[in-house]
Design an enzyme around this catalytic site. Structure first.
Site, PDB file in Angstrom:
ATOM      1  N   ARG A 185       0.875  -1.188   0.000  1.00 46.38           N
ATOM      2  CA  ARG A 185       0.000   0.000   0.000  1.00 46.38           C
ATOM      3  C   ARG A 185       0.899   1.219   0.000  1.00 46.38           C
ATOM      4  O   ARG A 185       1.706   1.402   0.917  1.00 46.38           O
ATOM      5  CB  ARG A 185      -0.911   0.002   1.229  1.00 46.38           C
ATOM      6  CG  ARG A 185      -1.562   1.348   1.476  1.00 46.38           C
ATOM      7  CD  ARG A 185      -2.666   1.307   2.493  1.00 46.38           C
ATOM      8  NE  ARG A 185      -3.847   0.643   1.966  1.00 46.38           N
ATOM      9  CZ  ARG A 185      -5.063   0.723   2.516  1.00 46.38           C
ATOM     10  NH1 ARG A 185      -5.260   1.445   3.600  1.00 46.38           N
ATOM     11  NH2 ARG A 185      -6.082   0.082   1.978  1.00 46.38           N
ATOM     12  N   HIS A 213      -7.427   0.768  -6.327  1.00 43.95           N
ATOM     13  CA  HIS A 213      -7.616  -0.084  -5.137  1.00 43.95           C
ATOM     14  C   HIS A 213      -8.268  -1.402  -5.595  1.00 43.95           C
ATOM     15  O   HIS A 213      -9.415  -1.690  -5.248  1.00 43.95           O
ATOM     16  CB  HIS A 213      -8.498   0.655  -4.135  1.00 43.95           C
ATOM     17  CG  HIS A 213      -8.442   0.094  -2.746  1.00 43.95           C
ATOM     18  ND1 HIS A 213      -7.666  -0.990  -2.396  1.00 43.95           N
ATOM     19  CD2 HIS A 213      -9.073   0.491  -1.597  1.00 43.95           C
ATOM     20  CE1 HIS A 213      -7.839  -1.231  -1.105  1.00 43.95           C
ATOM     21  NE2 HIS A 213      -8.677  -0.369  -0.594  1.00 43.95           N
ATOM     22  N   GLN A 239     -10.109  -3.884  -3.154  1.00 40.78           N
ATOM     23  CA  GLN A 239     -11.416  -3.407  -2.688  1.00 40.78           C
ATOM     24  C   GLN A 239     -12.494  -3.657  -3.734  1.00 40.78           C
ATOM     25  O   GLN A 239     -13.599  -4.076  -3.427  1.00 40.78           O
ATOM     26  CB  GLN A 239     -11.330  -1.906  -2.378  1.00 40.78           C
ATOM     27  CG  GLN A 239     -12.631  -1.307  -1.891  1.00 40.78           C
ATOM     28  CD  GLN A 239     -13.007  -1.804  -0.506  1.00 40.78           C
ATOM     29  OE1 GLN A 239     -12.212  -1.722   0.414  1.00 40.78           O
ATOM     30  NE2 GLN A 239     -14.216  -2.331  -0.354  1.00 40.78           N
ATOM     31  N   ASP A 272     -17.204   7.402  -1.653  1.00 38.50           N
ATOM     32  CA  ASP A 272     -15.949   7.281  -0.904  1.00 38.50           C
ATOM     33  C   ASP A 272     -15.652   8.657  -0.319  1.00 38.50           C
ATOM     34  O   ASP A 272     -16.295   9.651  -0.688  1.00 38.50           O
ATOM     35  CB  ASP A 272     -14.824   6.798  -1.846  1.00 38.50           C
ATOM     36  CG  ASP A 272     -13.512   6.527  -1.115  1.00 38.50           C
ATOM     37  OD1 ASP A 272     -13.542   6.332   0.121  1.00 38.50           O
ATOM     38  OD2 ASP A 272     -12.458   6.506  -1.773  1.00 38.50           O
ATOM     39  N   CYS A 288     -16.318   1.702   0.867  1.00 35.18           N
ATOM     40  CA  CYS A 288     -15.120   0.910   1.176  1.00 35.18           C
ATOM     41  C   CYS A 288     -14.672   1.077   2.614  1.00 35.18           C
ATOM     42  O   CYS A 288     -13.961   0.222   3.145  1.00 35.18           O
ATOM     43  CB  CYS A 288     -13.989   1.266   0.215  1.00 35.18           C
ATOM     44  SG  CYS A 288     -13.414   2.974   0.351  1.00 35.18           S
ATOM     45  N   ARG A 347     -13.548  -8.465   1.793  1.00 35.86           N
ATOM     46  CA  ARG A 347     -12.132  -8.194   1.531  1.00 35.86           C
ATOM     47  C   ARG A 347     -11.312  -9.453   1.833  1.00 35.86           C
ATOM     48  O   ARG A 347     -10.414  -9.832   1.097  1.00 35.86           O
ATOM     49  CB  ARG A 347     -11.630  -7.037   2.410  1.00 35.86           C
ATOM     50  CG  ARG A 347     -12.222  -5.671   2.102  1.00 35.86           C
ATOM     51  CD  ARG A 347     -11.738  -5.139   0.768  1.00 35.86           C
ATOM     52  NE  ARG A 347     -10.284  -5.084   0.679  1.00 35.86           N
ATOM     53  CZ  ARG A 347      -9.512  -4.105   1.155  1.00 35.86           C
ATOM     54  NH1 ARG A 347     -10.070  -3.064   1.751  1.00 35.86           N
ATOM     55  NH2 ARG A 347      -8.198  -4.132   1.010  1.00 35.86           N
TER      56      ARG A 347
HETATM   57  N1  NVA Z   1      -9.930   6.843  -1.284  1.00 36.19           N
HETATM   58  C1  NVA Z   1      -9.554   6.378   0.031  1.00 36.19           C
HETATM   59  C2  NVA Z   1      -9.805   4.920   0.161  1.00 36.19           C
HETATM   60  C3  NVA Z   1      -9.479   4.342   1.507  1.00 36.19           C
HETATM   61  C4  NVA Z   1      -9.688   2.858   1.579  1.00 36.19           C
HETATM   62  C5  NVA Z   1      -8.090   6.709   0.297  1.00 36.19           C
HETATM   63  O1  NVA Z   1      -7.273   6.535  -0.602  1.00 36.19           O
HETATM   64  O2  NVA Z   1      -7.793   7.164   1.405  1.00 36.19           O
HETATM   65  N1   CP Z   2     -11.146  -0.006   2.600  1.00 35.95           N
HETATM   66  C1   CP Z   2      -9.871  -0.108   3.015  1.00 35.95           C
HETATM   67  O1   CP Z   2      -8.945  -0.336   2.237  1.00 35.95           O
HETATM   68  O2   CP Z   2      -9.719   0.044   4.355  1.00 35.95           O
HETATM   69  P1   CP Z   2      -8.339   0.242   5.124  1.00 35.95           P
HETATM   70  O3   CP Z   2      -7.794   1.589   4.721  1.00 35.95           O
HETATM   71  O4   CP Z   2      -8.719   0.198   6.570  1.00 35.95           O
HETATM   72  O5   CP Z   2      -7.390  -0.853   4.752  1.00 35.95           O
END
Ligand code: NVA
Ligand code: CP
Length: 300
Positions: free
Chosen positions: A102, A129, A132, A219, A259, A287
């Site tokens: 990540r 992502h 997800q 989101d 998500c 997930r």
């Molecule tokens: N768009 C959000 C998704 C988190 C799972 C982010 O990148 O923070």
């Molecule tokens: N939806 C998601 O990826 O959650 P986290 O940021 O908690 O991993």
């Protein structure tokens, strides 16, 4: 399939294969049927951003598959002190069997895949992502039994979630409608992919996008790494919210996905969130199952 870097790389058949395996692994887990497909294997998990779901579901999933997860915080790795990702990839390839990462730049994930010789799984970048979206597709199919004839609507930021949802939903055959402000549209590469689909629509008005939708998704307005823009974004996204008015124009039996983490009264009202909590938390659970399927496909 050697890696999971982005939804654009997957064919419809590969997506369906992952979802079928995810359904099977979910069934086996619920019925106490062991499935130690990755016994003796190790998954390294590199996190340059915070996570609740991704970290815990990968870690637990790897354990359930008989393998070992290794949490690698970027703060502790030499990568955090500037060791190139190209070198990290070649070193880790000699110790472990797969990497979930990540991070911010999609290029970092692509570089890991290019320089290493083990499967790389994208656990979220600024661009996409995919883990997800596989869970989201699994949840939609679970609740609606099919993808055929369904319309998905996304309201809000054209971010990593929007980019991956557009590609994933169109590939499996659903119509997709997105409402976003002009300055916050999805990535150009994704729009270029979507332009060949008659069932893709991009508008400014959330009510127009939500009309007759079977699935309504949103989101956060400010993603990880955009904290300093939060105030500006609160103004830009005013009105881009899933609320009773939006749900009134969607189909009566429309489901809602998020998500998570969610910001109540920003992108979704607390009322709509709670009315659809069973769908949203099934999505979070999925997930685990979807990622286990991805790991089995890539690492077995
Ligand atoms: N768009 C959000 C998704 C988190 C799972 C982010 O990148 O923070
Ligand atoms: N939806 C998601 O990826 O959650 P986290 O940021 O908690 O991993």
């Amino acid at each position: 399939m050697k890696h999971l870097l982005k939804m654009l790389d997957l064919s419809k058949e590969e997506i369906i294969e992952i979802l079928d395996l995810a359904d099977q692994l979910k069934y086996e887990l619920k019925h106490g049927i062991p499935h130690p497909h990755l016994q003796g294997k190790t998954l390294g998990m590199i996190f340059q951003k915070a996570s609740t779901r991704t970290r815990v579901s990968f870690e637990t999933g790897m354990y359930q598959l008989g393998g070992q997860p290794l949490f690698l915080s970027a703060h502790d790795l030499q990568i955090g002190r500037g060791e190139p990702v190209q070198d990290t990839a070649r070193v880790l390839s000699r110790y472990i069997d797969g990497i979930m990462i990540r991070t911010f730049a999609q290029k970092e994930v692509e570089d890991l895949a290019e320089y290493g010789n083990i499967p790389i799984i994208n656990g979220l970048t600024d661009f996409c992502h995919p883990c997800q979206i596989l869970a989201d597709l699994m949840t939609i199919r679970e609740f609606k039994s099919t993808f055929d004839g369904l319309k998905v609507c996304y309201i809000g930021d054209g971010n990593n979630m929007a980019n991956s949802l557009i590609v994933g939903c169109l590939k499996v055959g659903m119509a997709f409608s997105i409402a976003c402000p002009d300055d916050y549209q999805p990535d150009a590469e994704v729009l270029d992919f979507a332009k060949d689909y008659d069932c893709f629509q991009m508008v400014n008005d959330p009510m127009e996008a939500a009309k007759n939708a079977d699935v309504v998704i949103t989101d956060v307005w400010a993603s990880m790494g955009q904290e300093e823009e939060a105030e500006k974004r609160r103004i830009a996204f005013n009105g881009y919210q899933i609320n009773d008015d939006v749900m009134a124009v969607a189909k009566n039996d429309a489901m809602v996905l998020h998500c998570l983490p969610a910001h109540r009264e920003e992108e979704i009202t607390a009322k709509v969130f709670e009315e659809h909590a069973n769908e949203i938390f099934e999505e979070a659970e999925n997930r685990l199952h979807a990622q286990k399927a991805v790991m089995v496909k890539l690492m077995k």
